[in-house]
Motif scaffolding. Sequence first.
Motif, short mmCIF file in Angstrom:
data_model
loop_
_atom_site.label_atom_id
_atom_site.label_comp_id
_atom_site.label_asym_id
_atom_site.label_seq_id
_atom_site.Cartn_x
_atom_site.Cartn_y
_atom_site.Cartn_z
N LEU A 23 0.83 -1.20 0.00
CA LEU A 23 0.00 0.00 0.00
C LEU A 23 0.87 1.25 0.00
O LEU A 23 1.79 1.38 0.82
CB LEU A 23 -0.91 0.03 1.24
N LEU B 159 -0.39 5.08 -0.02
CA LEU B 159 -1.61 5.87 -0.03
C LEU B 159 -1.29 7.36 0.05
O LEU B 159 -0.42 7.77 0.81
CB LEU B 159 -2.51 5.47 1.14
N PRO C 49 -0.80 2.37 6.40
CA PRO C 49 0.03 1.15 6.29
C PRO C 49 0.94 0.94 7.50
O PRO C 49 1.08 -0.19 7.99
CB PRO C 49 0.83 1.39 5.01
N ASN D 68 4.01 -4.66 4.87
CA ASN D 68 3.53 -3.78 3.79
C ASN D 68 4.44 -3.92 2.57
O ASN D 68 5.11 -2.98 2.13
CB ASN D 68 3.50 -2.32 4.26
N TYR E 74 -9.29 4.84 -4.36
CA TYR E 74 -8.86 3.45 -4.37
C TYR E 74 -10.02 2.47 -4.54
O TYR E 74 -9.86 1.41 -5.14
CB TYR E 74 -8.08 3.12 -3.09
#
Length: 311
Positions: free
Chosen positions: A178, A180, A189, A201, A239
Amino acid sequence: MTPQQVTFNSLGTACAGDLYLPEADAPVPGLVLGHSGVMVKEALGVFAPYFVRAGFAVLAIDYRTVGASEGEPRGQDVPQRQVEDFRSAISYLQSRPEVDPARIGLWGVSIGGSVAVQAAVLDRRAKCVVVQSPSVWNGWRYLERLLGRAGVHALRDRLDEDWQRRYEGGASARVPHLTLDGETVQDTPDLAAEMFPSYRNEKTLDSTEHLLTFAPEDLIHRLSPTPLLMVANGGWDPYHMVEEAQSAFAKAGQPKRLQVLPYDVLGLYTGPGLDEAMALAVDWFDRYLRKTRLATITPTPTRESFAAMTQ
């Protein structure tokens, strides 16, 4: 609510699950819960209690190569194999005496919902499906919406380099699971890794090749008559794009329902939308998994039965 830690076989790989059982005197309907990508089953502990309190048995799973499940290399985010893990989880639930083997449903969040749908298309033992915060229904299109066409072009260059590395005997590169953007989500994350020690992650770069070719939207019309509920985010959410949900939903057959709730990217995970989304899911499973009559097999007619019908 403390689950039992169990292990089930998924085509030769030992996968881990958290089994939550309600208090009941007879077998109850069962649910398989799957998260997104390489997120771990402990994160599903947010959602499972809603279903257990409603009287459902719940199996929250780690996909192979993720969390407490076995499999190498670690962190392979391959949706098609996760479909197999969902199906193996169905087989495990059917073996449990606490579960009614004829009444099993699937629930998934984000791309886990798309994985659940494809599993249910292929496996008629899944009698009902709920998708929360739906995201990927056509992997190539999704990545172009997320990264832009130039971004996908650059990604394909990296995948070519990664292929050559693997051809020469090396391992696929490791990339973040991830990444973001946005003030409200950029730290999630790190927070997930802190809260769930088995979560990493990261994933293998070659996983993205499998995402590009993952297109459950092309199969979703085959899901009917299995009931489908999608609970989508209607607020700011780059997302879990509502356009993706609408595109797939339009191709699905009946019975189906799309509920768009006015919450942003985190609203159905942690925010005030969680209770609302889970209430919709519980009602859907209650209606179609517990109360709806299952299809029965018509006995082969005999001379005696036909004669009795005509008298």
